[in-house]
Design a protein around this motif. Structure first.
Motif, PDB file in Angstrom:
ATOM      1  N   GLN A 107      10.117  -6.251  -0.067  1.00 56.46           N
ATOM      2  CA  GLN A 107      10.346  -5.230   0.855  1.00 56.46           C
ATOM      3  C   GLN A 107      11.586  -5.710   1.788  1.00 56.46           C
ATOM      4  O   GLN A 107      11.316  -6.816   2.377  1.00 56.46           O
ATOM      5  CB  GLN A 107       9.406  -5.050   1.649  1.00 56.46           C
ATOM      6  CG  GLN A 107       9.273  -3.702   2.294  1.00 56.46           C
ATOM      7  CD  GLN A 107       7.886  -2.834   2.188  1.00 56.46           C
ATOM      8  OE1 GLN A 107       7.771  -2.059   1.489  1.00 56.46           O
ATOM      9  NE2 GLN A 107       7.277  -3.121   3.491  1.00 56.46           N
TER      10      GLN A 107
ATOM     11  N   SER B 167      -0.221  11.508  -4.641  1.00 55.10           N
ATOM     12  CA  SER B 167       0.024  10.304  -4.282  1.00 55.10           C
ATOM     13  C   SER B 167       0.487   9.460  -5.401  1.00 55.10           C
ATOM     14  O   SER B 167       0.069   9.697  -6.465  1.00 55.10           O
ATOM     15  CB  SER B 167      -0.991   9.393  -3.688  1.00 55.10           C
ATOM     16  OG  SER B 167      -0.988   8.100  -4.048  1.00 55.10           O
ATOM     17  N   LEU B 168       1.813   9.198  -5.282  1.00 56.06           N
ATOM     18  CA  LEU B 168       2.687   8.493  -6.261  1.00 56.06           C
ATOM     19  C   LEU B 168       1.860   7.367  -6.819  1.00 56.06           C
ATOM     20  O   LEU B 168       1.541   7.069  -8.025  1.00 56.06           O
ATOM     21  CB  LEU B 168       4.106   7.997  -6.019  1.00 56.06           C
ATOM     22  CG  LEU B 168       4.701   7.313  -7.117  1.00 56.06           C
ATOM     23  CD1 LEU B 168       4.953   8.205  -8.400  1.00 56.06           C
ATOM     24  CD2 LEU B 168       6.093   6.667  -6.560  1.00 56.06           C
ATOM     25  N   TYR B 169       1.151   6.463  -6.064  1.00 58.75           N
ATOM     26  CA  TYR B 169       0.507   5.094  -6.455  1.00 58.75           C
ATOM     27  C   TYR B 169      -0.612   5.621  -7.111  1.00 58.75           C
ATOM     28  O   TYR B 169      -1.120   4.951  -7.877  1.00 58.75           O
ATOM     29  CB  TYR B 169       0.360   4.422  -5.214  1.00 58.75           C
ATOM     30  CG  TYR B 169       1.490   3.497  -4.749  1.00 58.75           C
ATOM     31  CD1 TYR B 169       2.637   3.648  -5.055  1.00 58.75           C
ATOM     32  CD2 TYR B 169       1.483   2.375  -3.848  1.00 58.75           C
ATOM     33  CE1 TYR B 169       3.768   2.808  -4.938  1.00 58.75           C
ATOM     34  CE2 TYR B 169       2.317   1.429  -3.418  1.00 58.75           C
ATOM     35  CZ  TYR B 169       3.657   1.855  -4.039  1.00 58.75           C
ATOM     36  OH  TYR B 169       4.740   1.030  -3.874  1.00 58.75           O
ATOM     37  N   ARG B 170      -1.407   6.465  -6.568  1.00 56.12           N
ATOM     38  CA  ARG B 170      -2.706   7.166  -7.254  1.00 56.12           C
ATOM     39  C   ARG B 170      -2.295   7.281  -9.054  1.00 56.12           C
ATOM     40  O   ARG B 170      -3.008   7.050  -9.650  1.00 56.12           O
ATOM     41  CB  ARG B 170      -3.534   8.299  -6.550  1.00 56.12           C
ATOM     42  CG  ARG B 170      -4.790   8.710  -7.240  1.00 56.12           C
ATOM     43  CD  ARG B 170      -5.021  10.222  -7.257  1.00 56.12           C
ATOM     44  NE  ARG B 170      -4.373  11.056  -8.047  1.00 56.12           N
ATOM     45  CZ  ARG B 170      -4.435  11.078  -9.340  1.00 56.12           C
ATOM     46  NH1 ARG B 170      -5.355  10.335  -9.941  1.00 56.12           N
ATOM     47  NH2 ARG B 170      -3.726  11.890  -9.946  1.00 56.12           N
TER      48      ARG B 170
ATOM     49  N   ARG C 158      11.078  12.774  -1.415  1.00 61.40           N
ATOM     50  CA  ARG C 158      10.183  13.413  -0.617  1.00 61.40           C
ATOM     51  C   ARG C 158      10.200  13.410   0.818  1.00 61.40           C
ATOM     52  O   ARG C 158      10.777  12.364   1.319  1.00 61.40           O
ATOM     53  CB  ARG C 158       8.835  13.290  -0.968  1.00 61.40           C
ATOM     54  CG  ARG C 158       8.054  13.294  -2.503  1.00 61.40           C
ATOM     55  CD  ARG C 158       6.891  12.994  -2.665  1.00 61.40           C
ATOM     56  NE  ARG C 158       6.931  11.420  -2.845  1.00 61.40           N
ATOM     57  CZ  ARG C 158       5.711  10.589  -3.010  1.00 61.40           C
ATOM     58  NH1 ARG C 158       4.740  11.049  -2.984  1.00 61.40           N
ATOM     59  NH2 ARG C 158       6.128   9.035  -2.918  1.00 61.40           N
TER      60      ARG C 158
ATOM     61  N   SER D 225      12.806   4.201   1.833  1.00 62.72           N
ATOM     62  CA  SER D 225      12.172   5.102   2.692  1.00 62.72           C
ATOM     63  C   SER D 225      12.736   4.938   4.200  1.00 62.72           C
ATOM     64  O   SER D 225      13.173   4.020   4.719  1.00 62.72           O
ATOM     65  CB  SER D 225      10.729   4.629   2.955  1.00 62.72           C
ATOM     66  OG  SER D 225       9.981   4.139   1.721  1.00 62.72           O
TER      67      SER D 225
ATOM     68  N   ARG E 148       8.094  12.868   3.855  1.00 62.51           N
ATOM     69  CA  ARG E 148       6.751  12.379   3.962  1.00 62.51           C
ATOM     70  C   ARG E 148       6.138  12.761   5.294  1.00 62.51           C
ATOM     71  O   ARG E 148       7.036  12.525   6.431  1.00 62.51           O
ATOM     72  CB  ARG E 148       6.382  11.121   3.811  1.00 62.51           C
ATOM     73  CG  ARG E 148       6.965  10.419   2.395  1.00 62.51           C
ATOM     74  CD  ARG E 148       6.382  10.848   1.330  1.00 62.51           C
ATOM     75  NE  ARG E 148       5.117  11.095   1.295  1.00 62.51           N
ATOM     76  CZ  ARG E 148       4.361   9.833   0.462  1.00 62.51           C
ATOM     77  NH1 ARG E 148       4.985   8.963  -0.039  1.00 62.51           N
ATOM     78  NH2 ARG E 148       3.178  10.286   0.339  1.00 62.51           N
TER      79      ARG E 148
ATOM     80  N   GLU F 126       8.960   0.353  -9.511  1.00 60.23           N
ATOM     81  CA  GLU F 126       9.423   1.685  -8.526  1.00 60.23           C
ATOM     82  C   GLU F 126      10.724   0.783  -7.502  1.00 60.23           C
ATOM     83  O   GLU F 126      10.535  -0.477  -7.561  1.00 60.23           O
ATOM     84  CB  GLU F 126       8.561   1.958  -7.622  1.00 60.23           C
ATOM     85  CG  GLU F 126       8.012   1.101  -6.694  1.00 60.23           C
ATOM     86  CD  GLU F 126       7.550   1.918  -5.430  1.00 60.23           C
ATOM     87  OE1 GLU F 126       7.903   2.917  -4.891  1.00 60.23           O
ATOM     88  OE2 GLU F 126       6.567   1.221  -4.933  1.00 60.23           O
TER      89      GLU F 126
ATOM     90  N   ARG G  68      11.787  -0.726  -1.313  1.00 58.29           N
ATOM     91  CA  ARG G  68      10.867  -1.674  -1.810  1.00 58.29           C
ATOM     92  C   ARG G  68      10.993  -1.703  -3.290  1.00 58.29           C
ATOM     93  O   ARG G  68      11.202  -0.717  -3.809  1.00 58.29           O
ATOM     94  CB  ARG G  68       9.416  -1.189  -1.654  1.00 58.29           C
ATOM     95  CG  ARG G  68       8.178  -1.731  -2.080  1.00 58.29           C
ATOM     96  CD  ARG G  68       6.811  -1.037  -1.992  1.00 58.29           C
ATOM     97  NE  ARG G  68       6.517  -1.152  -0.612  1.00 58.29           N
ATOM     98  CZ  ARG G  68       5.177  -0.760  -0.027  1.00 58.29           C
ATOM     99  NH1 ARG G  68       4.445   0.011  -1.143  1.00 58.29           N
ATOM    100  NH2 ARG G  68       4.970  -0.753   0.935  1.00 58.29           N
TER     101      ARG G  68
ATOM    102  N   GLU H  73      11.607   9.717   1.598  1.00 51.04           N
ATOM    103  CA  GLU H  73      11.447   8.699   0.545  1.00 51.04           C
ATOM    104  C   GLU H  73      12.096   9.146  -0.631  1.00 51.04           C
ATOM    105  O   GLU H  73      11.788   9.973  -1.282  1.00 51.04           O
ATOM    106  CB  GLU H  73       9.909   8.447   0.346  1.00 51.04           C
ATOM    107  CG  GLU H  73       9.290   7.558   1.513  1.00 51.04           C
ATOM    108  CD  GLU H  73       7.927   6.976   1.115  1.00 51.04           C
ATOM    109  OE1 GLU H  73       8.052   5.777   1.444  1.00 51.04           O
ATOM    110  OE2 GLU H  73       6.987   7.348   0.211  1.00 51.04           O
TER     111      GLU H  73
ATOM    112  N   THR I 282       0.847  -1.279  -0.087  1.00 46.98           N
ATOM    113  CA  THR I 282      -0.095  -0.028  -0.029  1.00 46.98           C
ATOM    114  C   THR I 282       0.855   1.238  -0.088  1.00 46.98           C
ATOM    115  O   THR I 282       2.081   1.251   0.131  1.00 46.98           O
ATOM    116  CB  THR I 282      -1.029  -0.116   1.224  1.00 46.98           C
ATOM    117  OG1 THR I 282      -0.273  -0.162   2.308  1.00 46.98           O
ATOM    118  CG2 THR I 282      -1.935  -1.030   1.352  1.00 46.98           C
TER     119      THR I 282
HETATM  120  C1  GLP Z   1       5.038   3.765   0.326  1.00 47.24           C
HETATM  121  C2  GLP Z   1       5.959   2.767  -0.100  1.00 47.24           C
HETATM  122  C3  GLP Z   1       6.799   3.280  -1.033  1.00 47.24           C
HETATM  123  C4  GLP Z   1       5.767   4.088  -2.030  1.00 47.24           C
HETATM  124  C5  GLP Z   1       5.116   5.007  -1.492  1.00 47.24           C
HETATM  125  C6  GLP Z   1       3.974   5.628  -2.255  1.00 47.24           C
HETATM  126  O1  GLP Z   1       5.593   4.618   1.338  1.00 47.24           O
HETATM  127  N1  GLP Z   1       6.921   2.203   0.771  1.00 47.24           N
HETATM  128  O2  GLP Z   1       7.463   2.494  -1.789  1.00 47.24           O
HETATM  129  O3  GLP Z   1       6.586   4.679  -3.273  1.00 47.24           O
HETATM  130  O4  GLP Z   1       4.312   4.480  -0.533  1.00 47.24           O
HETATM  131  O5  GLP Z   1       3.245   6.697  -1.491  1.00 47.24           O
HETATM  132  P1  GLP Z   1       2.142   7.728  -2.039  1.00 47.24           P
HETATM  133  O6  GLP Z   1       1.572   7.048  -3.151  1.00 47.24           O
HETATM  134  O7  GLP Z   1       1.493   8.138  -1.049  1.00 47.24           O
HETATM  135  O8  GLP Z   1       3.176   8.946  -2.807  1.00 47.24           O
END
Ligand code: GLP
Length: 234
Positions: A175, A157-160, A124, A217, A126, A213, A203, A136, A78
């Motif tokens: 991980q 959010s990078l994942y979004r 970043r 972190s 965080r 990716e 990760r 991170e 996540t």
């Molecule tokens: C976590 C993971 C990272 C990932 C990050 C994305 O912290 N350990 O590998 O890059 O989430 O976070 P976000 O989508 O909030 O930018």
């Protein structure tokens, strides 16, 4: 400019806290002021600062104690944003770097690309509720995700972005977690003393068979713990 007195005192207390077990009782404002020769107001500000950072916890009528790490996060695929929201914290970020860098040998091996090929580095700070939680550093393939530099990752959010705008479907990850000492250059942003203990999470995540990716972190050990569900081997 010299740091304000309460900051110096907070720094000194941080060092003590780092060596004290969870639950250790810490001196009261009055006692701290007497021991260190500062005013009670300075002592209170220093303690307030550490309570805000989650290093100390106040219990009405009992005193102040070394706190458990404030954020406990399960080990799963996540994002930071999701993990913090799920625990009732408000996530935010400060952008430290976004741009191409040449792949070094390690990055080239992870992504199976040539050494020197451009890869995107996103760094970043965080935060959760305004308190720094991690630095991170994410490496991403520029050729697979063109245009990533147009996003404002202080907000996004990078994942979004990867899931919704680039069609990533996270299917696996690995991980590695290791103990470390904070880099001198990161100590101030993370608001920890030089030499403080950190947890480093590395990760690698995979979508449609390719590495998406590679992120390192760095979490202050005092503010963060990780948990994993364990099951018997069948
Ligand atoms: C976590 C993971 C990272 C990932 C990050 C994305 O912290 N350990 O590998 O890059 O989430 O976070 P976000 O989508 O909030 O930018």
């Amino acid at each position: 400019m010299t740091a304000p007195k309460y900051r110096e005192l907070a720094d000194m207390l941080r060092k003590r806290i780092a060596q004290s077990p969870i639950g250790t009782s810490t001196p009261s404002e009055r006692q701290l002021a007497e021991d260190t020769g500062v005013s009670r107001m300075t002592a209170r500000r220093a303690i307030d600062e550490l309570v805000k950072e989650g290093l100390l916890t106040r219990e009405v009528g009992r005193g102040t104690f070394v706190a458990r790490p404030t954020v406990s996060v399960p080990l799963q695929l996540t994002s930071f944003t999701e993990d913090m929201r799920a625990r009732g914290h408000v996530p935010s970020s400060r952008l430290l770097h976004l741009g191409d860098v040449p792949a070094n040998e390690q990055v080239a091996t992870v992504f199976s690309i040539e050494v020197g090929a451009p890869v995107m580095l996103l760094s970043r700070l965080r935060m959760a509720d305004g308190v720094p939680m991690a630095i991170e550093r994410s490496h991403l393939r520029t050729d697979v995700f063109p245009g990533l530099d147009r996003y404002d990752f202080a907000e996004e959010s990078l994942y979004r972005v990867l899931i919704e705008d680039y069609g990533v479907r996270f299917e696996a990850g690995e991980q590695v977690i290791r103990a470390g000492i904070v880099r001198d250059a990161d100590a101030e942003s993370l608001r920890v003393s030089k030499g403080a203990a950190v947890l480093e999470l590395v990760r690698v995540s995979v979508s449609r068979g390719s590495v998406v990716e590679w992120t390192t972190s760095t979490y202050p050990a005092s503010r963060f713990e990780l948990s994993a569900r364990i099951a018997p081997v069948t």
